[in-house]
Enzyme design. Structure first.
Site, PDB file in Angstrom:
ATOM      1  N   THR A  86       1.130  -1.449  -0.134  1.00  0.00           N
ATOM      2  CA  THR A  86      -0.078   0.223   0.166  1.00  0.00           C
ATOM      3  C   THR A  86       0.403   1.236  -0.533  1.00  0.00           C
ATOM      4  O   THR A  86       2.202   0.731   0.367  1.00  0.00           O
ATOM      5  CB  THR A  86      -1.326   0.086   0.690  1.00  0.00           C
ATOM      6  N   ARG A  87       0.539   1.987  -0.860  1.00  0.00           N
ATOM      7  CA  ARG A  87       1.255   3.608  -0.957  1.00  0.00           C
ATOM      8  C   ARG A  87      -0.045   4.756  -0.267  1.00  0.00           C
ATOM      9  O   ARG A  87      -0.372   5.437  -0.260  1.00  0.00           O
ATOM     10  CB  ARG A  87       1.543   4.070  -2.255  1.00  0.00           C
ATOM     11  N   HIS A 136      -8.601   2.154   3.420  1.00  0.00           N
ATOM     12  CA  HIS A 136      -9.876   1.956   3.079  1.00  0.00           C
ATOM     13  C   HIS A 136     -10.624   0.847   3.058  1.00  0.00           C
ATOM     14  O   HIS A 136     -10.268  -0.364   4.032  1.00  0.00           O
ATOM     15  CB  HIS A 136     -10.472   2.643   2.205  1.00  0.00           C
ATOM     16  N   HIS A 168      -9.330  -2.718   1.347  1.00  0.00           N
ATOM     17  CA  HIS A 168      -8.278  -2.633   1.570  1.00  0.00           C
ATOM     18  C   HIS A 168      -8.488  -3.036   2.545  1.00  0.00           C
ATOM     19  O   HIS A 168      -7.777  -4.662   2.464  1.00  0.00           O
ATOM     20  CB  HIS A 168      -7.392  -1.721   2.279  1.00  0.00           C
ATOM     21  N   ARG A 207      -7.234  -4.337  -7.187  1.00  0.00           N
ATOM     22  CA  ARG A 207      -7.413  -3.395  -8.829  1.00  0.00           C
ATOM     23  C   ARG A 207      -6.440  -2.464  -8.793  1.00  0.00           C
ATOM     24  O   ARG A 207      -6.199  -1.824  -7.940  1.00  0.00           O
ATOM     25  CB  ARG A 207      -9.210  -3.090  -8.399  1.00  0.00           C
TER      26      ARG A 207
END
Length: 416
Positions: free
Chosen positions: A210-211, A215, A218, A304
């Protein structure tokens, strides 16, 4: 216990292309002597991306590489995702790891020369022993790696802005930069994550790249992986991002809050690594799998638009590219998960494989949508993110004047 000894008793996947990690960071007297030597050498100033790559060499994240790629390896990786020279000839590697220098500097170097690698703030980061210097077709690299030569693409910008000549050679790394002190709780080397995972007795570990702050989608992805694997490594990029992305310190606080409140204890480990984003989409997903293998992960969650930006890649191109990888090339495997969303009819998170309801019932969440809403002080639906996380993010944006906030555009898969 040595890394080789530890690997014989570990249940974890071995490092990529090696039986043991190969960190290139010097310590103690060797580091002191190298720093003394470096102060007498000609210098090459590292870009932010190159600095992050050098640190990854140092901590063993790029095992089994021993330095910046020569021309044969550059071409082999760009064309076929495979190294071509030395002991690693034939090894799968998806993105070139290169160093550039001004032509005047490169022309002054000969094979065997040593050169100090210096950060933009002047810190001596390492020493490179020159193997060769060479020029490349930058647009060719961009087209092959990023599938575009559009200078608006942030990864393409990095390549086009490189200096004129690439300098190849093995490296000795002298510093991990600010990461150990700035992020003492989460910055981990591959040896450290492996020690933690081994202590838990885990065998199958899914990395969640993750960057963004996490949410609801995730969170859902990570929990799917927990059902399949022994646990999840939530592994955040700590290096440089593009304008409009949320800084690492804010993301880490938000992720920790999510873990503390919404995950079962001892199912998730939070950690970070020192690279900059390349935004190379499918190719970067493969790189993420390669170095996650070094960190001890058997799987990589690929959802995605993994590592994407704008509308340069299809929503699931980063999943299909794994079909191009030979069965013996990469041990770490993708966990491919489709569209995830909040379904109003289900009154729960769901995916395109599990939800029977019409798309009109679906609330598709993306990090870009969340950043856009927050940066424009809009209301964020409750099903986008957990309230404790939203509070942290709202406080961050409240400290930035509206006119100073980067514009966040919805394009590609993030606009759906």
């Amino acid at each position: 216990m040595t890394q080789t000894q530890n690997q014989t008793t570990s249940k974890l996947v071995p490092p990529h292309g090696s039986t043991a990690l190969k960190p290139l960071l010097l310590n103690g007297e060797a580091q002191a002597q190298a720093l003394k030597l470096a102060s007498t050498l000609p210098t090459i100033t590292l870009s932010s991306r190159e600095r992050g790559d050098l640190i990854m060499f140092g901590i063993g994240g790029f095992t089994p590489l021993n330095g910046f790629m020569n021309q044969a390896d550059w071409k082999g990786v760009v064309d076929d995702m495979r190294l071509q020279s030395g002991d690693n000839a034939g090894l799968f590697w998806p993105i070139p790891i290169t160093l550039s220098a001004p032509k005047e500097t490169a022309d002054s170097l000969n094979q065997g020369d040593k050169v100090a690698l210096v950060a933009q703030d002047g810190e001596i980061m390492g020493i490179l022993t020159v193997e060769e210097t060479y020029t490349i077709d930058k647009e060719y690299e961009c087209q092959k790696v990023f599938t575009t030569t559009d200078s608006e693409h942030p990864g393409v910008q990095q390549v086009l802005n490189q200096e004129a000549v690439n300098v190849a050679g093995s490296v000795e790394v002298l510093s991990e930069g600010e990461f150990p002190t700035l992020y003492p709780e989460i910055y981990k080397t591959p040896a450290e994550t492996r020690e933690i995972l081994d202590a838990k007795g885990w065998k199958t570990v899914a990395a969640f790249q993750t960057r963004n702050p996490m949410h609801r989608s995730h969170e859902y992805l990570a929990k799917i992986a927990i059902e399949i694997c022994d646990g999840v490594l939530i592994h955040s990029l700590l290096g440089a991002l593009k304008p409009g992305d949320i800084p690492a310190e804010v993301r880490q606080e938000a992720i920790k809050t999510l873990i503390d409140n919404y995950f079962r204890k001892d199912t998730v480990i939070q950690a970070g690594y020192p690279l900059d984003m390349r935004y190379a989409g499918p190719r970067e997903a493969l790189l993420h799998a390669v170095f996650r293998q070094n960190y001890g992960c058997s799987h990589l969650i690929v959802g995605r638009d993994h590592a994407g930006v704008g509308d340069y890649y299809g929503a699931f191109d980063a999943q299909t590219i794994f079909e191009q990888v030979g069965k013996d090339d990469l041990i770490t495997q993708p966990l491919k998960i489709g569209w995830t969303f909040w379904c109003n009819a289900c009154n729960a998170m769901a995916s395109d494989k599990t939800c029977p309801h019409d798309a009109s019932e679906h609330v598709k969440v993306s990090g870009t949508k969340l950043r856009k809403a927050l940066s424009e002080d809009e209301n964020v639906p409750e099903n986008f993110s957990r309230p404790e996380v939203l509070e942290i993010l709202r406080n961050y944006y409240a400290g930035i004047a509206r006119e100073e906030r980067a514009e966040v555009k919805l394009t590609g898969a993030s606009a759906v």
